[in-house]
Design an enzyme around this catalytic site. Structure first.
Site, mmCIF file in Angstrom:
data_model
loop_
_atom_site.group_PDB
_atom_site.id
_atom_site.type_symbol
_atom_site.label_atom_id
_atom_site.label_comp_id
_atom_site.label_asym_id
_atom_site.label_seq_id
_atom_site.Cartn_x
_atom_site.Cartn_y
_atom_site.Cartn_z
ATOM 1 N N HIS A 60 0.820 -1.223 0.000
ATOM 2 C CA HIS A 60 0.000 0.000 0.000
ATOM 3 C C HIS A 60 0.853 1.273 0.000
ATOM 4 C CE1 HIS A 60 0.369 -0.010 4.557
ATOM 5 N NE2 HIS A 60 0.398 1.297 4.338
ATOM 6 N N ASP A 90 0.051 -7.502 1.504
ATOM 7 C CA ASP A 90 0.559 -6.135 1.698
ATOM 8 C C ASP A 90 2.083 -6.086 1.720
ATOM 9 O OD1 ASP A 90 0.190 -3.403 1.827
ATOM 10 O OD2 ASP A 90 0.098 -3.346 4.017
ATOM 11 N N SER A 166 4.702 2.494 8.063
ATOM 12 C CA SER A 166 4.316 1.365 7.217
ATOM 13 C C SER A 166 5.477 0.898 6.351
ATOM 14 C CB SER A 166 3.144 1.758 6.318
ATOM 15 O OG SER A 166 1.975 1.948 7.061
#
Length: 312
Positions: A60, A90, A166
Site C-alpha cells: 500500500h 501487503d 508502514s
C-alpha cells in the site's frame, strides 16, 4: 574488554533496544512515492535485506506510485524500482540503484512468543529513523486491509506506530527482522500490526522470480490457534497448533467442501498444517483444480474432507 569510563551502563531492556537499533537502523529507508506528474503522493518506510539493494516494504506504500525514491540514514538518496507487489499480503519488493548497501539480518516470525520484546524502526510523519519498542501482544491475528481483503496470521504489538512507519521493520531484541510493520488502529492506544517475516520472505522470493505471486485459494479467512493437549494426544497429532477457520466465503472451495467457521485445519494435501503461513505456502498455483484431502478438527472430532482449490 573493560568498558570505557564515558560509556553509560545500560539496563538489559535498554541494551536490547539499542542493539536492535544499531544493527537494523542503517538498513532502514525512507520511501517517497511520486505520481505521474512528479508530485509526492505518499511516504513510508522499508528495510534493505540484501547488500545489492533489495528492499521489503508494504504494497500500500508503493503499489500505485509512478516513481519511487529511497533515502538512507547516511544521507544517500537513490532511485527505487518496483520489483513486484502483493496486495493480498501487503508486501512489496523494491530494488535500489546501488551496491554495497547496509542490509538487515532476518529472523523467524514462527519462533516469536507473546510478551517478547520487539523494536519498530521507521519514518513516522517524516521523522527519519525513529525507534519505538514494545512487546508482542498477540500472534495469529487477522486484519482487514484497506481494499477489503484479510491479512492472516499477523503479529499484534504495542510498539507505537504512526503514518510513515508502514513498511518498516519490526525486529527482535537481538537485531533480526521478524516482521514488516503494516497498520495501526488509529483510535486505540498500542494496537499495531506487522506481517510475519516468514510470510514476507516467501512472498518476496516469488516477487523477485516472477514479479507477482501465483496462488490458488480456498475461500476462507483463518488464524493460527493452539490445539488442546488432550485432543492432540487422542488423535496422535504432532503439531501444537493448527489453523482455525474464521470466515468461509459463500460458494468458495472451502464452503463446497463443507468447511465451517470454527473448524481447525491440521493437514492439507497430506502435509501438516501448523499455521497460516504453512497454508499460504501450500496454496501454489499448480494446485488449482486438483482434488486434495484436508483434515480438520470440528470440536474434538477429527474429520477428512476433499477440497478443490480455485485459481486466485
Amino acid at each position: 574488554m573493560p568498558l570505557d569510563a564515558t560509556d553509560p551502563i545500560l539496563d538489559p531492556y535498554s541494551a536490547q533496544v539499542v542493539q536492535a537499533f544499531e544493527r537494523v537502523g542503517p538498513a532502514v529507508v525512507h520511501i517517497t512515492a511520486f505520481d505521474g506528474k512528479g508530485r509526492p503522493s505518499g511516504q513510508g518506510s522499508g528495510v534493505i535485506y540484501t547488500p545489492d539493494g533489495y528492499v521489503l516494504t508494504n504494497s500500500h506504500v508503493v503499489g500505485a506510485a509512478a516513481r519511487l525514491r529511497a533515502s538512507l540514514t547516511d544521507g544517500q538518496s537513490l532511485e527505487a524500482t518496483l520489483v513486484g507487489d502483493d496486495p493480498a499480503t501487503d508486501i512489496a519488493v523494491l530494488r535500489l540503484a546501488g551496491t554495497g548497501l547496509p542490509a538487515a539480518a532476518l529472523g523467524q516470525s514462527t519462533t516469536l512468543k507473546v510478551g517478547q520484546l520487539v523494536v519498530a524502526i521507521g519514518n513516522p510523519l517524516g521523522f527519519t529513523c525513529t525507534v519505538t519498542a514494545g512487546i508482542v501482544s498477540a500472534l495469529g491475528r487477522s486484519l482487514r486491509t484497506r481494499g477489503g481483503g484479510l491479512l492472516d496470521s499477523v503479529i499484534q504489538t504495542d510498539a507505537p506506530l504512526n503514518p510513515g512507519n508502514s513498511g518498516g521493520p519490526l525486529t527482535s531484541g537481538e537485531g533480526r527482522v521478524v516482521g514488516i510493520n503494516t497498520a495501526m488502529i488509529a483510535p486505540a492506544q498500542g494496537i499495531c500490526f506487522a506481517i510475519g517475516i516468514d510470510t514476507a520472505i516467501w512472498v518476496a522470493t516469488r516477487l523477485m522470480r516472477d514479479g507477482r505471486v501465483h496462488r490458488s485459494r480456498l475461500g476462507l479467512a483463518a488464524q493460527t490457534v493452539p490445539i488442546m493437549t488432550r485432543v492432540r494426544r487422542f488423535h496422535g497429532l504432532a503439531q501444537p497448533t493448527g489453523v482455525m477457520v474464521s470466515e468461509v466465503a459463500a460458494d468458495g472451495p472451502a464452503a463446497q467442501a463443507g468447511l465451517q467457521k470454527g473448524d481447525v485445519l491440521v493437514s492439507f494435501a497430506e502435509e501438516m498444517v501448523a499455521g497460516v503461513d504453512d497454508l499460504h505456502r501450500m496454496l501454489v498455483a499448480e494446485r488449482a483444480g486438483c482434488r486434495l484431502p484436508i483434515r480438520l478438527l470440528r470440536g474434538v472430532e477429527l474429520l477428512t474432507r476433499e477440497v478443490v482449490p480455485a485459481a486466485a
